[in-house]
Scaffold this active site. Sequence first.
Site, PDB file in Angstrom:
ATOM      1  N   CYS A 149      65.091  37.167  52.380  1.00 21.07           N
ATOM      2  CA  CYS A 149      64.241  36.162  52.998  1.00 21.07           C
ATOM      3  C   CYS A 149      64.021  36.480  54.518  1.00 21.07           C
ATOM      4  O   CYS A 149      63.295  37.195  54.637  1.00 21.07           O
ATOM      5  CB  CYS A 149      64.841  34.741  52.908  1.00 21.07           C
ATOM      6  SG  CYS A 149      66.620  34.750  53.088  1.00 21.07           S
ATOM      7  N   ARG A 150      64.460  35.497  55.428  1.00 20.59           N
ATOM      8  CA  ARG A 150      64.123  35.729  56.846  1.00 20.59           C
ATOM      9  C   ARG A 150      64.993  36.773  57.601  1.00 20.59           C
ATOM     10  O   ARG A 150      64.660  37.402  58.477  1.00 20.59           O
ATOM     11  CB  ARG A 150      64.041  34.284  57.735  1.00 20.59           C
ATOM     12  CG  ARG A 150      63.025  33.500  56.983  1.00 20.59           C
ATOM     13  CD  ARG A 150      63.249  32.160  57.862  1.00 20.59           C
ATOM     14  NE  ARG A 150      62.016  31.265  57.296  1.00 20.59           N
ATOM     15  CZ  ARG A 150      62.024  29.957  57.448  1.00 20.59           C
ATOM     16  NH1 ARG A 150      63.291  29.448  57.821  1.00 20.59           N
ATOM     17  NH2 ARG A 150      60.996  29.248  57.219  1.00 20.59           N
TER      18      ARG A 150
END
Lengths: 220, 220
Positions: free
Chosen positions: A178-179
């Site tokens: 993800c981030r």
Amino acid sequence: MADHAAKAALYDALAESAKALANGRRAELVDVLAQGERSVEELAAEIDQTLANTSQHLQRLLRSGLVQSRREGTRIYYSLASEVVGDLWRTMRRAAQEHVSGLEQLAADYLGDRSKLRTITRDVLRSRLRDGDVVVLDVRPEAEYAAGHIRGAISIPIHDLRSRLGDIPDGAEVVAYCRGPFCVFADEAVRMLSRKGISAARLEDGFPEWNQAHLPVARS
Amino acid sequence: MADHAAKAALYDALAESAKALANGRRAELVDVLAQGERSVEELAAEIDQTLANTSQHLQRLLRSGLVQSRREGTRIYYSLASEVVGDLWRTMRRAAQEHVSGLEQLAADYLGDRSKLRTITRDVLRSRLRDGDVVVLDVRPEAEYAAGHIRGAISIPIHDLRSRLGDIPDGAEVVAYCRGPFCVFADEAVRMLSRKGISAARLEDGFPEWNQAHLPVARS
DNA sequence: GCAATATTCAATGATTCACTTGAATAAAAC
DNA sequence: GTTTTATTCAAGTGAATCATTGAATATTGC
């Protein structure tokens, strides 16, 4: 001989880029903006703050020069001013990880117990990608996937994952990302997939770090 | 679903490393400490502040974990906690150089007109060193030279330069360096040498950047 | 033990910061 | 031209930050 006041003013200006990041909410904003541009409303939701407060933080970042904004109709989109800002955020995070005491505990409080979560490094994922025996799963919101993702990754935002488990090819092992290292989405994905009997691991960090390492990416 | 308060607390902690550098005086302190450890008294003189104020800034840095201290007799010596802190400072400086508006003017106000000052890059100095046709001059205080310097450099602190011009070998071109891109010592040295008819240039940045690039260094 | 030196502590006032609330703009939709 | 939607502005409050001052502490040398 140089003037004390001029020296002080110069270092005050150099410290401006640190001041811009010297706030938890602005750090969250930069972390999200490192995935690509976003509107004020979206950003306010991401950092759980009022619109007015978010707007004020964004304007502080704007004044510092670390972010830029553009208007599109009624919306205003903010984005990082350059790669250097992402570097700054990552370096700052690394310094905090190594030196800020109590950070591990705070990370554990937010992210939960990661000890049973299998993680793999960028290098390992890279070679597994060449072998082709892995499904890479991007669990960030669609817009962030569209702005840039690991080449070959499929997009299933974390909130849709439960209902779209069928989209994941059978047999292969899943690597979710993800981030970045403090993003919960991939953790949740790995836990959910494991419960469903699907072999899964999380990439130790996120898309910005992959991109920064000049590893293969794709857009749209 | 993860807790908002826990996320906020985590990012607050990540922002701590930025807060530590979010002050001009502390930025100056880190810039000096990047050259090696120093006592409180010396540091106070470097940043033109009272002892009490300097001590308080150092303790703020200490609490952030970015610096460490050790006692030796009646003196207390501070130093950077790790290489990462130097990286953070350099990245922050780079971000400010690219994005903080008005910084160029402030630099010019402090450093004066650099347009007539010949500068050379690390890479160029490196190859000139291999050819052996250059005298590298470290104009920082002795203690900083002792803590680490460009291999082959000779030490003449800027305040002694006028009286020690004879120590510079004849004929060769001089390359002066000091603490970093915003350090005035090398500028002053180049100007003085040029006036005396000695061909001189300044290294575009300082010892910490040379060291960080893993170029040849020496100690003591 | 006593004086000297280096550093830290504690208290103060001025300034800036973070967040809240409610009003003001600016572009788009009707 | 009025309404709707997204964002910003302005004012106010409590907390944190910074530099200053003078007192307190810890180590060394006598």
